[in-house]
Design a protein around this motif. Structure first.
Motif, PDB file in Angstrom:
ATOM      1  N   MET A  96       0.831  -1.212   0.000  1.00  0.00           N
ATOM      2  CA  MET A  96       0.000   0.000   0.000  1.00  0.00           C
ATOM      3  C   MET A  96       0.860   1.254   0.000  1.00  0.00           C
ATOM      4  SD  MET A  96      -3.456  -0.539   2.284  1.00  0.00           S
ATOM      5  CE  MET A  96      -2.666  -1.028   3.809  1.00  0.00           C
ATOM      6  N   ARG A  97       1.930   1.224   0.815  1.00  0.00           N
ATOM      7  CA  ARG A  97       2.758   2.425   0.937  1.00  0.00           C
ATOM      8  C   ARG A  97       3.641   2.661  -0.288  1.00  0.00           C
ATOM      9  NH1 ARG A  97       4.137   6.509   1.038  1.00  0.00           N
ATOM     10  NH2 ARG A  97       1.882   6.681   1.148  1.00  0.00           N
ATOM     11  N   LEU A  98       4.233   1.604  -0.836  1.00  0.00           N
ATOM     12  CA  LEU A  98       5.263   1.768  -1.862  1.00  0.00           C
ATOM     13  C   LEU A  98       4.792   1.513  -3.288  1.00  0.00           C
ATOM     14  CD1 LEU A  98       8.315   0.112  -0.062  1.00  0.00           C
ATOM     15  CD2 LEU A  98       7.616   2.518  -0.068  1.00  0.00           C
ATOM     16  N   VAL A  99       3.644   0.862  -3.447  1.00  0.00           N
ATOM     17  CA  VAL A  99       3.163   0.552  -4.798  1.00  0.00           C
ATOM     18  C   VAL A  99       1.812   1.214  -5.070  1.00  0.00           C
ATOM     19  CG1 VAL A  99       2.519  -1.281  -6.408  1.00  0.00           C
ATOM     20  CG2 VAL A  99       4.408  -1.644  -4.799  1.00  0.00           C
ATOM     21  N   ILE A 100       0.835   0.927  -4.214  1.00  0.00           N
ATOM     22  CA  ILE A 100      -0.514   1.444  -4.463  1.00  0.00           C
ATOM     23  C   ILE A 100      -0.570   2.962  -4.345  1.00  0.00           C
ATOM     24  CG2 ILE A 100      -2.900   1.420  -3.641  1.00  0.00           C
ATOM     25  CD1 ILE A 100      -2.485  -1.478  -2.800  1.00  0.00           C
ATOM     26  N   ALA A 101       0.049   3.526  -3.302  1.00  0.00           N
ATOM     27  CA  ALA A 101       0.005   4.976  -3.104  1.00  0.00           C
ATOM     28  C   ALA A 101       0.597   5.745  -4.296  1.00  0.00           C
ATOM     29  CB  ALA A 101       0.720   5.352  -1.807  1.00  0.00           C
ATOM     30  N   PRO A 102       1.789   5.381  -4.802  1.00  0.00           N
ATOM     31  CA  PRO A 102       2.313   6.086  -5.984  1.00  0.00           C
ATOM     32  C   PRO A 102       1.443   5.907  -7.226  1.00  0.00           C
ATOM     33  CG  PRO A 102       4.073   4.909  -4.855  1.00  0.00           C
ATOM     34  CD  PRO A 102       2.788   4.459  -4.238  1.00  0.00           C
ATOM     35  N   LEU A 103       0.929   4.689  -7.434  1.00  0.00           N
ATOM     36  CA  LEU A 103       0.093   4.441  -8.618  1.00  0.00           C
ATOM     37  C   LEU A 103      -1.182   5.284  -8.575  1.00  0.00           C
ATOM     38  CD1 LEU A 103       0.392   0.561  -9.089  1.00  0.00           C
ATOM     39  CD2 LEU A 103       1.324   2.348 -10.582  1.00  0.00           C
ATOM     40  N   VAL A 104      -1.860   5.293  -7.443  1.00  0.00           N
ATOM     41  CA  VAL A 104      -3.100   6.052  -7.317  1.00  0.00           C
ATOM     42  C   VAL A 104      -2.816   7.553  -7.348  1.00  0.00           C
ATOM     43  CG1 VAL A 104      -5.048   6.591  -5.790  1.00  0.00           C
ATOM     44  CG2 VAL A 104      -4.289   4.229  -6.058  1.00  0.00           C
ATOM     45  N   GLY A 105      -1.820   7.998  -6.593  1.00  0.00           N
ATOM     46  CA  GLY A 105      -1.501   9.421  -6.527  1.00  0.00           C
ATOM     47  C   GLY A 105      -1.134   9.996  -7.883  1.00  0.00           C
ATOM     48  N   PHE A 106      -0.207   9.357  -8.572  1.00  0.00           N
ATOM     49  CA  PHE A 106       0.202   9.862  -9.881  1.00  0.00           C
ATOM     50  C   PHE A 106      -0.885   9.629 -10.931  1.00  0.00           C
ATOM     51  CE2 PHE A 106       4.571   9.970  -8.208  1.00  0.00           C
ATOM     52  CZ  PHE A 106       4.941  11.230  -8.682  1.00  0.00           C
ATOM     53  N   GLY A 107      -1.696   8.572 -10.750  1.00  0.00           N
ATOM     54  CA  GLY A 107      -2.817   8.358 -11.662  1.00  0.00           C
ATOM     55  C   GLY A 107      -3.795   9.515 -11.616  1.00  0.00           C
ATOM     56  N   LEU A 108      -4.101   9.999 -10.413  1.00  0.00           N
ATOM     57  CA  LEU A 108      -5.009  11.126 -10.261  1.00  0.00           C
ATOM     58  C   LEU A 108      -4.406  12.410 -10.830  1.00  0.00           C
ATOM     59  CD1 LEU A 108      -6.301  10.348  -6.659  1.00  0.00           C
ATOM     60  CD2 LEU A 108      -7.623  10.221  -8.775  1.00  0.00           C
ATOM     61  N   PHE A 109      -3.097  12.602 -10.641  1.00  0.00           N
ATOM     62  CA  PHE A 109      -2.450  13.786 -11.206  1.00  0.00           C
ATOM     63  C   PHE A 109      -2.385  13.707 -12.732  1.00  0.00           C
ATOM     64  CE2 PHE A 109      -1.073  15.636  -7.204  1.00  0.00           C
ATOM     65  CZ  PHE A 109      -1.000  16.979  -7.551  1.00  0.00           C
ATOM     66  N   TYR A 110      -2.234  12.488 -13.255  1.00  0.00           N
ATOM     67  CA  TYR A 110      -2.236  12.315 -14.710  1.00  0.00           C
ATOM     68  C   TYR A 110      -3.587  12.741 -15.291  1.00  0.00           C
ATOM     69  CZ  TYR A 110      -2.369   9.953 -19.237  1.00  0.00           C
ATOM     70  OH  TYR A 110      -2.513   9.669 -20.576  1.00  0.00           O
ATOM     71  N   LEU A 111      -4.668  12.362 -14.611  1.00  0.00           N
ATOM     72  CA  LEU A 111      -5.995  12.774 -15.061  1.00  0.00           C
ATOM     73  C   LEU A 111      -6.148  14.291 -14.997  1.00  0.00           C
ATOM     74  CD1 LEU A 111      -8.227  10.041 -13.348  1.00  0.00           C
ATOM     75  CD2 LEU A 111      -7.542  10.172 -15.754  1.00  0.00           C
ATOM     76  N   ALA A 112      -5.596  14.893 -13.940  1.00  0.00           N
ATOM     77  CA  ALA A 112      -5.680  16.350 -13.795  1.00  0.00           C
ATOM     78  C   ALA A 112      -4.905  17.060 -14.901  1.00  0.00           C
ATOM     79  CB  ALA A 112      -5.143  16.761 -12.423  1.00  0.00           C
ATOM     80  N   VAL A 113      -3.746  16.527 -15.251  1.00  0.00           N
ATOM     81  CA  VAL A 113      -2.942  17.116 -16.329  1.00  0.00           C
ATOM     82  C   VAL A 113      -3.665  16.981 -17.664  1.00  0.00           C
ATOM     83  CG1 VAL A 113      -0.800  16.888 -17.638  1.00  0.00           C
ATOM     84  CG2 VAL A 113      -0.741  16.803 -15.150  1.00  0.00           C
ATOM     85  N   ARG A 114      -4.284  15.828 -17.893  1.00  0.00           N
ATOM     86  CA  ARG A 114      -5.020  15.605 -19.148  1.00  0.00           C
ATOM     87  C   ARG A 114      -6.198  16.571 -19.282  1.00  0.00           C
ATOM     88  NH1 ARG A 114      -4.630  10.771 -21.999  1.00  0.00           N
ATOM     89  NH2 ARG A 114      -6.173  11.807 -23.354  1.00  0.00           N
ATOM     90  N   ARG A 115      -6.780  16.965 -18.146  1.00  0.00           N
ATOM     91  CA  ARG A 115      -7.905  17.905 -18.158  1.00  0.00           C
ATOM     92  C   ARG A 115      -7.450  19.357 -18.168  1.00  0.00           C
ATOM     93  NH1 ARG A 115     -12.925  15.896 -16.639  1.00  0.00           N
ATOM     94  NH2 ARG A 115     -13.469  17.902 -15.699  1.00  0.00           N
ATOM     95  N   GLY A 116      -6.131  19.580 -18.199  1.00  0.00           N
ATOM     96  CA  GLY A 116      -5.597  20.936 -18.269  1.00  0.00           C
ATOM     97  C   GLY A 116      -5.545  21.671 -16.950  1.00  0.00           C
ATOM     98  N   MET A 117      -5.670  20.946 -15.840  1.00  0.00           N
ATOM     99  CA  MET A 117      -5.652  21.592 -14.530  1.00  0.00           C
ATOM    100  C   MET A 117      -4.248  22.003 -14.120  1.00  0.00           C
ATOM    101  SD  MET A 117      -8.321  19.096 -12.499  1.00  0.00           S
ATOM    102  CE  MET A 117      -8.014  19.914 -10.917  1.00  0.00           C
ATOM    103  N   PHE A 118      -3.230  21.234 -14.550  1.00  0.00           N
ATOM    104  CA  PHE A 118      -1.848  21.507 -14.167  1.00  0.00           C
ATOM    105  C   PHE A 118      -0.916  21.267 -15.346  1.00  0.00           C
ATOM    106  CE2 PHE A 118      -3.861  19.861 -10.269  1.00  0.00           C
ATOM    107  CZ  PHE A 118      -3.643  20.932  -9.414  1.00  0.00           C
ATOM    108  N   ASP A 119       0.213  21.916 -15.294  1.00  0.00           N
ATOM    109  CA  ASP A 119       1.357  21.583 -16.132  1.00  0.00           C
ATOM    110  C   ASP A 119       2.461  21.175 -15.164  1.00  0.00           C
ATOM    111  OD1 ASP A 119       0.295  22.131 -18.690  1.00  0.00           O
ATOM    112  OD2 ASP A 119       0.539  24.282 -18.337  1.00  0.00           O
ATOM    113  N   LEU A 120       2.702  19.876 -15.046  1.00  0.00           N
ATOM    114  CA  LEU A 120       3.677  19.398 -14.070  1.00  0.00           C
ATOM    115  C   LEU A 120       5.085  19.810 -14.463  1.00  0.00           C
ATOM    116  CD1 LEU A 120       2.606  15.787 -13.011  1.00  0.00           C
ATOM    117  CD2 LEU A 120       2.479  17.895 -11.695  1.00  0.00           C
ATOM    118  N   THR A 121       5.757  20.498 -13.554  1.00  0.00           N
ATOM    119  CA  THR A 121       7.152  20.856 -13.741  1.00  0.00           C
ATOM    120  C   THR A 121       8.027  19.776 -13.103  1.00  0.00           C
ATOM    121  OG1 THR A 121       7.274  22.071 -11.659  1.00  0.00           O
ATOM    122  CG2 THR A 121       6.524  23.298 -13.611  1.00  0.00           C
TER     123      THR A 121
END
Length: 335
Positions: free
Chosen positions: A249-274
């Motif tokens: 949960m700490r080392l695999v699921i958390a990064p996958l879910v966290g970055f998955g949600l940010f990927y969706l946000a970037v695709r919707r134009g909410m952020f430009d990840l630096t």
């Protein structure tokens, strides 16, 4: 590809080496576990508040804090908490272990490892973004940890006074609060004719600011040495299922879910990840569980044996998972 591996190694190696030195100092009987516990306490109470303060005080203006980015990051951590709560109901029947497992699902060692890790990946800009995220995440980590550990303890009650007391006494929160107050005061201070502030701690009290910088710069290396010196590879009989699940949960699921949600946000134009944002998020999602989670579990009547083992094994395996994450993000051009 070789350059990406070297990049990841350069970011991880300083952390790994300091932890290893602490462990060697203990097994060679140069220092004992009691010394490292005191060292960790010294760093936590004396060195980390100045570090948190200085990291915020170097910001030119409080408006530099990206509230939208910080708010979305907190939202992803809240979702990780909910997911960990659901998974814990199926993964263990032991009440005292559920709070510990939920804590592993959302709480990383962002306060200690976050800044050096992000700095190793993105330099000063990585440090600035990470510091910006630390204020809300540290508050959230502590409040929710006390909540879930209280509910799944022997007493099964939640004491709001205890939560507030723990927050007020937390040295990290004290340092961050002092930094925010200093920024607000400076922001509303009159300016000189050359558009400089009439008073700054670094400019008008350089001797005091230098002391704060000295103490702050010692915080991370001391905590990493103490982390290595307090490793205890005790028997894990009877804990394998819960321990394995918590590490995943700490080392695999958390990064996958966290970055998955940010990927969706970037695709919707909410952020430009630096690169700085990516580095901060790797530290937030990919770091092992906080060392203090073991102490908190013990104080709250949860399964502190399981909590201690989660600290040990997530700290060890994170050196591998963080390396893989850095290589992947570097190869994708995000670092």
């Amino acid at each position: 590809m070789l350059s990406n591996f070297l990049y990841a190694f350069h970011a991880i190696a300083p952390i790994l080496i300091l932890v290893l030195i602490g462990w060697l100092l203990k097994i060679k009987h140069i220092f004992d576990s009691d010394f490292f516990k005191k060292l960790n306490k010294f760093a936590f109470h004396i060195c980390f508040p100045p570090l948190m303060f200085c990291n915020l005080y170097v910001l030119d203006d409080i408006t530099q804090i990206d509230m939208k980015f910080a708010g979305y990051a907190i939202m992803t951590v809240v979702l990780l908490t909910v997911l960990a709560f659901i998974l814990s109901q199926f993964l263990t029947s032991e009440k005292k272990r559920r709070g510990v497992m939920i804590q592993a699902g959302f709480r990383s060692n962002f306060a200690i490892i976050g800044i050096p890790l992000a700095a190793g990946m993105a330099g000063e800009s990585g440090t600035m973004v990470t510091t910006m995220l630390q204020a809300p995440t540290i508050v959230y980590f502590n409040v929710i940890s006390v909540l879930v550990l209280s509910i799944y303890s022997d007493s099964g009650t939640f004491n709001i006074k205890k939560v507030l007391k723990n927050l007020i006494k937390n040295p990290l929160i004290q340092g961050l609060a002092a930094g925010v107050i200093a920024l607000l005061v400076r922001h509303n201070m009159p300016m000189n004719a050359d558009h400089t502030y009439i008073f700054t701690i670094s400019g008008n009290l350089p001797w005091l600011y230098t002391v704060l910088e000295y103490l702050g710069s010692a915080a991370t290396p001391l905590c990493l040495l103490a982390l290595g010196g307090t490793f205890e590879f005790s028997a894990i009989s009877g804990l394998r299922k819960e321990l394995t699940a918590a590490v995943l949960m700490r080392l695999v699921i958390a990064p996958l879910v966290g970055f998955g949600l940010f990927y969706l946000a970037v695709r919707r134009g909410m952020f430009d990840l630096t690169p700085a944002m990516t580095a901060a998020l790797i530290a937030l999602y990919g770091s092992p569980i906080a060392v203090s989670s073991n102490v908190m579990a013990q104080e709250m009547g949860a399964d502190d044996v399981l909590a201690g083992q989660i600290v040990v094994w997530t700290s060890l395996f994170s050196m591998v998972t963080l390396f893989i994450m850095i290589v992947l993000f570097r190869s994708a051009g995000l670092l």
